[in-house]
Motif scaffolding. Structure first.
Motif, short mmCIF file in Angstrom:
data_model
loop_
_atom_site.label_atom_id
_atom_site.label_comp_id
_atom_site.label_asym_id
_atom_site.label_seq_id
_atom_site.Cartn_x
_atom_site.Cartn_y
_atom_site.Cartn_z
N ARG A 111 0.84 -1.20 0.00
CA ARG A 111 0.00 0.00 0.00
C ARG A 111 0.88 1.25 0.00
O ARG A 111 1.83 1.34 0.78
N PHE A 112 0.52 2.20 -0.84
CA PHE A 112 1.22 3.48 -0.91
C PHE A 112 0.19 4.61 -0.97
O PHE A 112 -0.83 4.48 -1.65
N GLU A 113 0.49 5.72 -0.29
CA GLU A 113 -0.41 6.87 -0.28
C GLU A 113 0.39 8.16 -0.40
O GLU A 113 1.49 8.28 0.13
N VAL A 114 -0.20 9.15 -1.10
CA VAL A 114 0.39 10.50 -1.15
C VAL A 114 0.08 11.18 0.18
O VAL A 114 -1.07 11.54 0.46
N THR A 115 1.09 11.32 1.01
CA THR A 115 0.92 11.86 2.35
C THR A 115 2.23 12.51 2.80
O THR A 115 3.31 12.02 2.50
N ASP A 116 2.12 13.61 3.50
CA ASP A 116 3.28 14.24 4.13
C ASP A 116 3.78 13.34 5.24
O ASP A 116 3.00 12.89 6.09
N GLN A 117 5.07 13.05 5.24
CA GLN A 117 5.62 12.17 6.28
C GLN A 117 5.45 12.76 7.68
O GLN A 117 5.51 12.03 8.67
N ARG A 118 5.19 14.07 7.75
CA ARG A 118 4.96 14.70 9.05
C ARG A 118 3.49 14.63 9.46
O ARG A 118 3.11 15.16 10.50
N ALA A 119 2.66 13.99 8.64
CA ALA A 119 1.24 13.87 8.96
C ALA A 119 0.80 12.41 8.78
O ALA A 119 -0.24 12.14 8.20
N VAL A 120 1.61 11.49 9.30
CA VAL A 120 1.32 10.07 9.07
C VAL A 120 0.12 9.59 9.87
O VAL A 120 -0.57 8.66 9.44
N ALA A 121 -0.16 10.20 11.01
CA ALA A 121 -1.27 9.70 11.84
C ALA A 121 -2.61 9.72 11.10
O ALA A 121 -3.35 8.74 11.14
N PRO A 122 -2.98 10.81 10.40
CA PRO A 122 -4.26 10.80 9.69
C PRO A 122 -4.32 9.76 8.58
O PRO A 122 -5.40 9.38 8.14
N ALA A 123 -3.15 9.31 8.09
CA ALA A 123 -3.15 8.34 6.99
C ALA A 123 -3.36 6.92 7.50
O ALA A 123 -3.55 6.00 6.71
N VAL A 124 -3.34 6.74 8.81
CA VAL A 124 -3.45 5.41 9.39
C VAL A 124 -4.70 5.39 10.27
O VAL A 124 -4.82 6.16 11.21
N ASN A 125 -5.62 4.50 9.98
CA ASN A 125 -6.93 4.56 10.62
C ASN A 125 -7.15 3.50 11.70
O ASN A 125 -8.22 3.45 12.30
N ASP A 126 -6.18 2.66 11.93
CA ASP A 126 -6.39 1.52 12.83
C ASP A 126 -5.64 1.65 14.15
O ASP A 126 -5.27 0.65 14.76
N GLY A 127 -5.38 2.85 14.60
CA GLY A 127 -4.69 3.03 15.87
C GLY A 127 -3.22 3.36 15.67
O GLY A 127 -2.73 3.46 14.55
N PRO A 128 -2.49 3.54 16.77
CA PRO A 128 -1.09 3.94 16.70
C PRO A 128 -0.24 2.93 15.93
O PRO A 128 -0.52 1.73 15.91
#
Length: 232
Positions: A111-128
């Motif tokens: 899996r790959f997503e266009v996301t700022d590496q400084r904003a990884v939390a919003p890109a992950v929906n299943d907890g820390p």
């Protein structure tokens, strides 16, 4: 070669270039050189036993199915693929849409997503997260931003989770000609062991190991620093 810290002015009044090291600047520079980078580095881990051992040890400490982000995965997706081969559940993120497009083609099982590496939390929906790898992803941003970047990573990783940072050693912090020879002007930041350790500890990590190796024959002439840490 000289380092610059300000965008060049345009005497014709055209739109100014993005601020060096900004999100827009990283997107611009990586979209421009993603294809060449893929051609040059898609198999780079094959010739880097130190790096393979480093990544394998990171995976082993976390265990099978641990949830990990490859921050600044680039167009190859090879680090994400290596970690997945060692049993981790990996998401690769990058600011550059072209990098993500190529990584998805290169590594269709990841899996790959266009996301700022400084904003990884919003890109992950299943907890820390259980962990995060930054494999040469810090050199695109000014060094003054590293405290915020590592703080964002700490916020995304569970207590006891792990961080692995690999960076080039040096004192550079500014705009240079792309070392890959593309003709693109790129932001380039280098780090000392002390800088990486301090930033990690302030962000909330316990540094477990800090090692370095000399450049391989086919690499840019700079030592490589590897920091392994645990989230407090």
């Amino acid at each position: 070669m000289p380092f610059e810290t300000q965008p060049a002015s345009d005497p014709l009044g055209r739109a100014a270039a993005p601020e060096p090291g900004s999100v827009a600047d990283v997107v611009r520079t990586w979209n421009a050189r993603a294809d060449l980078y893929l051609e040059l580095f898609r198999h780079e881990l094959d010739g880097k036993p130190f790096d393979r051992e480093l990544l394998a040890a990171f995976a082993a400490r976390l265990g099978t199915r641990a949830r990990v982000v490859d921050a600044g995965c680039g167009p190859c997706g090879h680090v994400a693929a290596f970690l997945a081969e060692h049993g981790l559940d990996v998401l690769g993120v990058d600011l550059s849409p072209r990098c993500i497009e190529l990584a998805r083609l290169e590594q269709p099982g990841i899996r790959f997503e266009v996301t700022d590496q400084r904003a990884v939390a919003p890109a992950v929906n299943d907890g820390p997260l259980d962990g995060l790898v930054s494999y040469y992803s810090l050199h695109d941003q000014p060094k003054r931003e590293i405290p915020d970047t590592l703080a964002a990573w700490a916020a995304a990783i569970r207590p006891g989770g792990r961080l692995l940072v690999v960076a080039k050693e040096g004192a550079g912090d500014g705009v240079i000609d792309d070392p890959l020879g593309t003709g693109v002007r790129v932001y380039w930041a280098e780090y000392s062991e002390a800088e990486l350790r301090s930033a990690a500890e302030v962000a909330g990590f316990v540094v477990d190991e800090l090692t370095a190796r000399d450049a391989y024959d086919d690499e840019i002439r700079a030592r490589r620093i590897a920091l392994s840490a645990t989230r407090r």
